[in-house]
Design an enzyme around this catalytic site. Structure first.
Site, mmCIF file in Angstrom:
data_model
loop_
_atom_site.group_PDB
_atom_site.id
_atom_site.type_symbol
_atom_site.label_atom_id
_atom_site.label_comp_id
_atom_site.label_asym_id
_atom_site.label_seq_id
_atom_site.Cartn_x
_atom_site.Cartn_y
_atom_site.Cartn_z
ATOM 1 N N ARG A 32 13.620 42.275 11.320
ATOM 2 C CA ARG A 32 14.931 42.690 11.813
ATOM 3 C C ARG A 32 16.003 42.235 10.878
ATOM 4 N NH1 ARG A 32 13.220 44.467 16.967
ATOM 5 N NH2 ARG A 32 15.013 45.644 18.057
ATOM 6 N N ARG A 63 13.313 49.168 31.134
ATOM 7 C CA ARG A 63 13.610 47.885 30.210
ATOM 8 C C ARG A 63 14.864 47.170 30.519
ATOM 9 N NH1 ARG A 63 11.999 48.911 24.111
ATOM 10 N NH2 ARG A 63 13.832 47.376 23.746
ATOM 11 N N ARG A 100 22.557 46.645 20.897
ATOM 12 C CA ARG A 100 21.364 46.621 20.008
ATOM 13 C C ARG A 100 21.624 47.517 18.548
ATOM 14 N NH1 ARG A 100 17.486 48.995 24.614
ATOM 15 N NH2 ARG A 100 16.095 49.412 22.844
ATOM 16 N N LYS A 118 10.504 55.265 16.693
ATOM 17 C CA LYS A 118 9.206 54.380 16.288
ATOM 18 C C LYS A 118 8.145 54.041 17.130
ATOM 19 C CE LYS A 118 11.898 50.403 16.054
ATOM 20 N NZ LYS A 118 13.151 50.819 16.604
#
Ligand code: AMP
Length: 198
Positions: A88, A139, A150, A13
């Site tokens: 989401r 991150r 996730r 993405k």
């Protein structure tokens, strides 16, 4: 051009979003980036989101919907935008529909990058290695445990958006496993075909 980019972590993405914003002169609205900025600035939202994000869980719908509502009021989204990481959940998608309807605008397409889950871990490992080599901060949620969460969150809460947008006729499915330039071409051609069909 108003787009949503849909796809699990590591689907590409970021890469495809960069290219779309350049090509169409539109703004990227990434809830992940906005939340990370809030965590860094230790705002009330950031303090609430910090641990949830580090674990790889989803922040509450109310928080992200409020963030997007505010962001859509900024002048730079007038030329169009690409939503990356939002919606989401189905509740977020419904809220987005309401926000856009209030403004009298609609999405041009929801681009879904379809990828083989087995490849995602490898892609994230590569991203971590590249960021480390560039001396960039990693991150907090780019680690195996958070990544598993996730992916679970994506499968259970975000994947249903594919059917949601398909039913509305908004979905443009693209093979995200193809080489980057082929993915770019597939997105461009898909968007062109949709425009021609209007
Ligand atoms: P991302 O940068 O899109 O991978 O998002 C990183 C993290 O931010 C996610 O794992 C969630 O904890 C949080 N997040 C980002 N966008 C959303 C959203 N639309 N809804 C809930 N949580 C989000």
């Amino acid at each position: 051009m108003r787009l949503v980019l849909l796809g699990p972590p590591g689907a590409g993405k970021g890469t495809q979003g960069d290219r779309l914003i350049e090509r169409h002169g539109i703004t990227r609205l990434s809830t992940g980036d906005m939340l990370r900025a809030a965590v860094k600035a230790e705002t009330p939202v950031g303090l609430k989101a910090k641990d949830i994000m580090a674990r790889g869980d989803l922040v509450s719908d109310d928080i992200v919907i409020a963030i997007i509502d505010d962001r859509l009021k900024e002048p730079d989204v007038k030329n169009g935008f690409i939503l990356d990481g939002f919606p989401r959940t189905v509740a977020q998608a419904e809220a987005l529909d309401r926000l856009l309807a209030q403004k009298g605008i609609r999405l041009d397409a929801v681009v879904e990058l379809k990828v083989d889950e087995g490849a995602l871990l490898k892609r994230i490992e590569t991203r971590i290695a590249e960021m480390t080599a560039r001396g960039e901060a990693i991150r907090a949620d780019d680690n195996p445990e958070a990544l598993k969460k996730r992916l679970d969150a994506y499968r259970s809460q975000t994947a249903p958006l594919s059917a949601y947008y398909k039913a509305k006729g908004d979905l443009l499915e693209v093979d995200g496993m193809a080489p980057i330039p082929s993915v770019e071409t597939a997105i461009d051609e898909g968007l062109k075909a949709r425009k021609a069909a209007v």
